[in-house]
Write an enzyme that holds these catalytic residues in place. Structure first.
Site, PDB file in Angstrom:
ATOM      1  N   GLY A 234       0.782  -1.223   0.000  1.00 26.61           N
ATOM      2  CA  GLY A 234       0.000   0.000   0.000  1.00 26.61           C
ATOM      3  C   GLY A 234       0.818   1.279   0.000  1.00 26.61           C
ATOM      4  O   GLY A 234       0.286   2.348   0.297  1.00 26.61           O
ATOM      5  N   ARG A 273       1.821  -1.964  -6.222  1.00 27.41           N
ATOM      6  CA  ARG A 273       1.748  -0.779  -7.076  1.00 27.41           C
ATOM      7  C   ARG A 273       3.039   0.033  -7.094  1.00 27.41           C
ATOM      8  O   ARG A 273       3.530   0.420  -8.155  1.00 27.41           O
ATOM      9  CB  ARG A 273       0.597   0.110  -6.585  1.00 27.41           C
ATOM     10  CG  ARG A 273       0.199   1.201  -7.543  1.00 27.41           C
ATOM     11  CD  ARG A 273      -0.830   2.141  -6.912  1.00 27.41           C
ATOM     12  NE  ARG A 273      -2.031   1.474  -6.445  1.00 27.41           N
ATOM     13  CZ  ARG A 273      -3.128   1.273  -7.181  1.00 27.41           C
ATOM     14  NH1 ARG A 273      -3.177   1.716  -8.416  1.00 27.41           N
ATOM     15  NH2 ARG A 273      -4.184   0.658  -6.670  1.00 27.41           N
ATOM     16  N   CYS A 348     -18.420   2.488 -26.475  1.00 29.23           N
ATOM     17  CA  CYS A 348     -19.662   3.246 -26.559  1.00 29.23           C
ATOM     18  C   CYS A 348     -20.259   3.430 -25.180  1.00 29.23           C
ATOM     19  O   CYS A 348     -21.362   2.949 -24.900  1.00 29.23           O
ATOM     20  CB  CYS A 348     -20.624   2.520 -27.484  1.00 29.23           C
ATOM     21  SG  CYS A 348     -19.888   2.195 -29.085  1.00 29.23           S
TER      22      CYS A 348
HETATM   23  C1  PLP Z   1      -3.133  -5.749  -2.810  1.00 26.05           C
HETATM   24  C2  PLP Z   1      -2.358  -6.217  -1.675  1.00 26.05           C
HETATM   25  C3  PLP Z   1      -1.028  -5.805  -1.524  1.00 26.05           C
HETATM   26  C4  PLP Z   1      -0.364  -4.813  -2.423  1.00 26.05           C
HETATM   27  O1  PLP Z   1      -0.954  -3.564  -2.321  1.00 26.05           O
HETATM   28  P1  PLP Z   1      -0.325  -2.315  -3.132  1.00 26.05           P
HETATM   29  O2  PLP Z   1      -1.256  -1.202  -2.839  1.00 26.05           O
HETATM   30  O3  PLP Z   1      -0.323  -2.714  -4.570  1.00 26.05           O
HETATM   31  O4  PLP Z   1       1.048  -2.092  -2.618  1.00 26.05           O
HETATM   32  C5  PLP Z   1      -0.305  -6.340  -0.474  1.00 26.05           C
HETATM   33  N1  PLP Z   1      -0.875  -7.218   0.388  1.00 26.05           N
HETATM   34  C6  PLP Z   1      -2.169  -7.619   0.267  1.00 26.05           C
HETATM   35  C7  PLP Z   1      -2.712  -8.583   1.240  1.00 26.05           C
HETATM   36  C8  PLP Z   1      -2.946  -7.131  -0.752  1.00 26.05           C
HETATM   37  O5  PLP Z   1      -4.217  -7.509  -0.856  1.00 26.05           O
END
Ligand code: PLP
Length: 400
Positions: A234, A273, A348
């Site tokens: 995250g 990400r 569309c």
């Molecule tokens: C999606 C997810 C991540 C990665 O999250 P990012 O925002 O892409 O860094 C890590 N751990 C779990 C459990 C996730 O569901």
């Protein structure tokens, strides 16, 4: 865009567009730089769901300690792409078949999401005497007030289908510790939490600290050694400012401080990400430009069925223009003249918008090329490819 991407896209024929272009050399460099900021006792896993393409997984292999997978499909795919890599298996709603397959594949860590899942896993193991697995309990921790104020996608600290409430996690931990028979095949190694997406380094650190402190208190109450805490992914990616980067240096320093207080503890992070977003471009060309009720629209080949990211997140995908001077047609070349345009795709539906009222589209003409940046994560693989039956994009991997 990087030089190699610009060159590559400039050389493609119109019918080879749209195309996803990845700069794997840039990805390797970025991942190595991230790794270098992390203390030794922090393991870096890549969350495969952000972008599971094989060349991407392979390019990351050197910089990461392992991969986090969240389905039987990801497990089989990642195992094949990077056969020697440790895997952590998470995700809510694991089926009995997936659980058995993951046990047989020998995944490195289990992220247990519910009490029933613990029992399902134990039942699979009961049929395999002598086999043991390493478990982290995924907890949906309540964070201190104010910790997550600025967050886009919170999956914890509030009602969600993810992980265990703290009291239930404690109950599960109880089932695995002491003289419990379950504990023989399910080794409790620690705690996992992934509570939010889009966190800056200071917020990430505040979250990590709370997860670790809670886990240590739990381990002390129940008398088990806390080996590991996975504090999730995250890390923020700022689509409004493509040049901004998560402050990995500050994050690494903060984690080092946190580890000082817990000798013997291994931390793990699992970003998706923030590792791959910057290494991918969705390249296309402007098919048409038109004025509609006073506003300019540039219609590009492709659309959100290939790059759903802006539609899901409600943002404008950042882009760069590669002007093409040649105009071989006898009719006038349509161009953006109002100072801005909305970049729409071929679908569309009015929802097929990649960037809305974008200043960067000023002067854009039909046949110019557009490279949507930050398209290396949650892009192609989250898109609704079959809607309207347009052709699929090409896939190009540079610097492999
Ligand atoms: C999606 C997810 C991540 C990665 O999250 P990012 O925002 O892409 O860094 C890590 N751990 C779990 C459990 C996730 O569901």
């Amino acid at each position: 865009m990087t030089v190699s991407v610009r060159r590559h896209v400039a050389a493609l024929k119109p019918d080879e567009l749209p195309a996803y272009v990845y700069d794997l050399a840039a990805l390797r460099e970025h991942a190595a730089a991230v790794r270098a900021t992390l203390p030794d006792r922090v393991e870096l896993y890549y969350a495969a769901k952000a972008n599971p393409e094989t060349p991407v997984l392979t390019a990351l292999r050197e910089a990461v300690d392992g991969y986090e997978v969240s389905s039987g499909g990801e497990l089989a795919h990642v195992r094949q792409a990077v056969p020697d890599a440790p895997l952590a298996f998470g995700g809510p709603g694991k089926t009995p078949v997936e659980i058995a397959a993951a046990v047989d594949a020998g995944v490195h860590r289990w992220h247990v999401e519910s009490e029933q899942e613990l029992h399902r896993l134990a039942a699979v193991l009961a049929e395999r005497p002598g086999v043991a697995v390493d478990v982290l309990l995924r907890v949906n921790l309540t964070l201190g007030a104010g910790t997550l104020d600025a967050v886009t996608l919170a999956m914890g600290g509030r009602p969600t289908p993810f992980g265990l409430d703290p009291d239930r996690a404690e109950e599960c931990a109880r089932l695995l510790t002491g003289d419990s028979p379950l504990g023989r095949q399910l080794r409790l190694r620690g705690v996992h939490a992934h509570l939010a997406s889009g966190l800056a380094a200071t917020e990430q650190l505040a979250v990590a600290e709370q997860i670790v402190d809670w886990s240590a208190a739990l381990a002390e109450r129940l008398g088990f050694p806390l080996d590991e805490v996975n504090v999730g992914g995250g890390m923020a990616v700022d689509y409004e400012d493509p040049s901004a980067r998560f402050d990995w240096t500050a994050f690494g320093e903060g984690l080092a401080k946190l580890l000082d207080a817990y000798p013997g503890l291994t931390l793990r992070i699992e970003p998706g990400r923030a590792l791959t977003a910057y290494c991918g471009w969705y390249a296309t060309e402007v098919l048409d430009v038109k004025r509609s009720h006073g506003e300019d629209f540039a219609v590009v080949r492709g659309g959100t069925h290939h790059l759903r990211t802006p539609a899901t997140r409600g943002h404008s995908q950042p882009f760069e223009v590669l002007p093409v001077d040649a105009w071989p047609h006898p009719w006038p070349r349509p161009a953006v003249t109002t100072g801005r345009a909305t970049l729409a795709g071929q679908l569309c539906t009015p929802k097929d918008v990649l960037a809305r009222a974008a200043d960067g589209a000023d002067g854009m003409r039909a046949a110019d090329r557009v490279l949507f940046t930050m398209a290396g994560a949650y892009a192609w693989n989250i898109s609704h490819h079959e809607f309207l039956m347009h052709p699929r994009p090409g896939f190009h991997y540079l610097g492999g």
